[in-house]
Design an enzyme around this catalytic site. Structure first.
Site, PDB file in Angstrom:
ATOM      1  CD  GLU A 289     103.993  54.182 110.532  1.00 57.61           C
ATOM      2  OE1 GLU A 289     103.300  55.105 111.005  1.00 57.61           O
ATOM      3  OE2 GLU A 289     103.965  53.865 109.322  1.00 57.61           O
ATOM      4  CE  LYS A 354     103.744  60.398 110.500  1.00 57.89           C
ATOM      5  NZ  LYS A 354     102.915  59.330 109.896  1.00 57.89           N
ATOM      6  CB  CYS A 407     104.594  56.624 107.509  1.00 56.07           C
ATOM      7  SG  CYS A 407     103.305  56.074 106.359  1.00 56.07           S
TER       8      CYS A 407
END
Length: 530
Positions: A289, A354, A407
């Site tokens: 990430e 995301k 994540c």
């Protein structure tokens, strides 16, 4: 009655009869004990101790003047202990930029467990209203608590962290049945088995105090036997020409978020990305990430990738990107970029933004109010934090399709990709460096393992400081890099399995089982025979 049975009966009587601060202390300690069944300790018997004590405390609430209130408080203290031990590490993130955010750490340390404990308190309140005893109350208890965990995973964007079923995610054999009914179904089984010992500890029946223990042990044996059988079943052959290279650069979080270190951090990841591959192979290189922030705005970085990455390789890198909206406002996205060779140079051919963002960590809810009292998002890119992407997606590169997750997104059952877009494998880019050498990164890995089991898909997980891992479609960890070690994993991409029951039906089997658990206890004749 044996000495052991006598001691158990006396202990149960003492727990049921506890009052005042002793009652709340017992509940709090029981919750703490239950949390040790999760990563990294995996003290599974203590989940049974914790759940059994909670059932006895709920039973004891009937003797109080306000039984519902007493049960709720017992459930709340139990949940506070459970989540304090389970998510304490969230507070560590506020010390990365201590000058700005350290003052918020105590609120996170106590506030998050206090809020999550409302769910266990509500479940205890519901169970206290159920008048039956024996196995009927255990079945009802398991159904209620599993349904409340499901609610916790969905209400206010959801936080399905440390579901009870996660106690079985420390090993592939224990996690296998999640392929049938998912993580929530695994929780239903875990709650029932953990609470089963209370069935033999009735206040008015002291003849069989160990009966519940035998049910618990027998049920656990069946669960692990089913897992062993599934692991032993034949699997498809993988394509040895499809390779993955998972990079773990081990960059300290303070350096990762400072712009002046970006070039150095980029080179750290390049060190582990170089290296030739066989000419007929396809290599997928995974960076964690935010591994290459603003990659789309850096021609020099793309040029370096063009010159130094192996031929026949695709880079799947965590990045940050920005764009200007129609109203002129600048928006930032936590993203994954796909970098492929096109003609004589590498270009970004696709990206994923995301969509399930972390409140406070990645965006600031109620911005106008919270910003006035000094609360800010932890992300260093913008005061309001990141903007949300459109949702799960499936991308294609290098002759294979994959679904990326960033994540926090990997903790949500059934949300890895849209139905009808099943990929060949899963990619997780994460950065758990915010949380130090704590239980958080280890718990996060266990949840990723469950996503692989549920979907029947292999997973490549790249974490900045660990734990990076290659996980096969049955949840077996084929290779890993421990916390705070730099390195890479080079391995063939494991094959995917045929669609699992969970992949086809989602949470409906779990919800059906919960409905059965909530209805059966009212069938008095059935439980009268038990």
């Amino acid at each position: 009655m044996s000495r052991c049975s006598e001691l158990l009966t006396r202990a149960a009587e003492g727990i049921r009869g506890a009052s005042g601060w002793r009652r709340w202390l017992i509940s709090f300690v029981a919750g703490l004990a239950a949390a040790t069944a999760l990563a990294p300790l995996y003290l599974l018997p203590l989940m049974a101790v914790g759940m059994t004590v909670l059932v006895l405390l709920i039973d004891g609430a009937a003797a109080h003047s306000k039984p519902g209130r007493s049960a709720f408080i017992a459930g709340w203290f139990w949940g506070f202990g459970y989540f304090l031990a389970g998510v304490y590490w969230m507070a560590l993130s506020f010390f990365v930029q201590a000058d700005q955010f350290a003052w918020m750490a105590p609120f996170a340390l106590a506030g998050m467990p206090a809020f999550l404990a409302l769910f266990t308190g509500a479940a205890a309140l519901c169970c206290a209203a159920f008048p039956k005893t024996g196995w009927a109350r255990i079945v009802f208890f398991a159904g209620v608590f599993a349904l409340v965990e499901y609610g916790r995973g969905h209400i206010l964007t959801g936080l399905p962290w440390n579901l009870t079923g996660q106690v079985f995610a420390g090993s592939a054999v224990g996690a296998q049945t999640a392929a049938w009914y998912g993580a929530y179904g695994l929780s239903l089984v875990a709650i029932f088995l953990a609470a089963a010992p209370a069935a033999g500890l009735e206040a008015d029946d002291k003849t069989k105090p160990l009966s519940g223990f035998w049910v618990m042990l027998g049920g656990a044996a069946l669960l692990f036997a089913a897992g062993a059988i599934r692991l032993a079943m034949p699997e498809p052959q993988g394509d040895a020409r499809q390779l993955v290279r998972i990079v773990q650069p081990n960059i300290p979080q303070r350096e990762k978020i400072q712009w002046s270190y970006w070039a150095k951090n980029f080179e750290r990841q390049m060190e582990h990305s170089r290296g030739a591959v066989p000419p007929d192979a396809q290599l997928f290189i995974i960076w964690p990430e935010n591994g290459a922030p603003l990659l789309s705005e850096s021609p020099s970085a793309l040029e370096a990738l063009s010159e130094e990455l192996p031929e026949n390789s695709v880079l799947i890198a965590g990045t940050v990107r920005r764009e200007e909206a129609e109203n002129g406002e600048e928006r930032w996205y936590n993203s994954i970029a796909v970098v492929e060779q096109e003609e004589d140079r590498r270009r970004i051919t696709a990206h994923y933004d995301k969509h399930h963002l972390v409140p406070i960590g990645e965006y600031l809810p109620f911005y106008d109010f919270l910003s006035q009292i000094g609360v800010a998002a932890l992300t260093p890119y913008q005061d309001r934090g990141f903007s949300s992407g459109l949702g799960p997606t499936t991308l294609s590169a290098g002759g294979a399709s994959f679904s990326p997750m960033i994540c926090y997104e990997a903790i949500f059952p059934g949300a890895s990709y849209f139905k009808g877009e099943r990929p060949d494998w899963l990619v997780v880019a994460t950065n758990d460096a915010w949380f130090g050498d704590s239980s958080g990164p280890r718990q996060h890995l266990d949840m990723a393992r469950l996503r692989a089991v549920e979907t029947g898909l292999p997973m490549a997980r790249s974490a900045n400081t660990g734990v990076s891992a290659l996980i096969d479609a049955k949840g077996r960890i084929l290779a890993r890099i421990p916390l705070y070690q730099a390195g890479k994993i080079d391995a063939p991409l494991p094959p995917k399995l045929p669609r699992t029951l969970y992949d086809r039906a989602g949470d409906w089997p779990f919800l059906l089982f919960v409905l059965i658990f909530l209805i059966l206890p009212f069938q008095g004749k059935l439980f009268a025979r038990v």
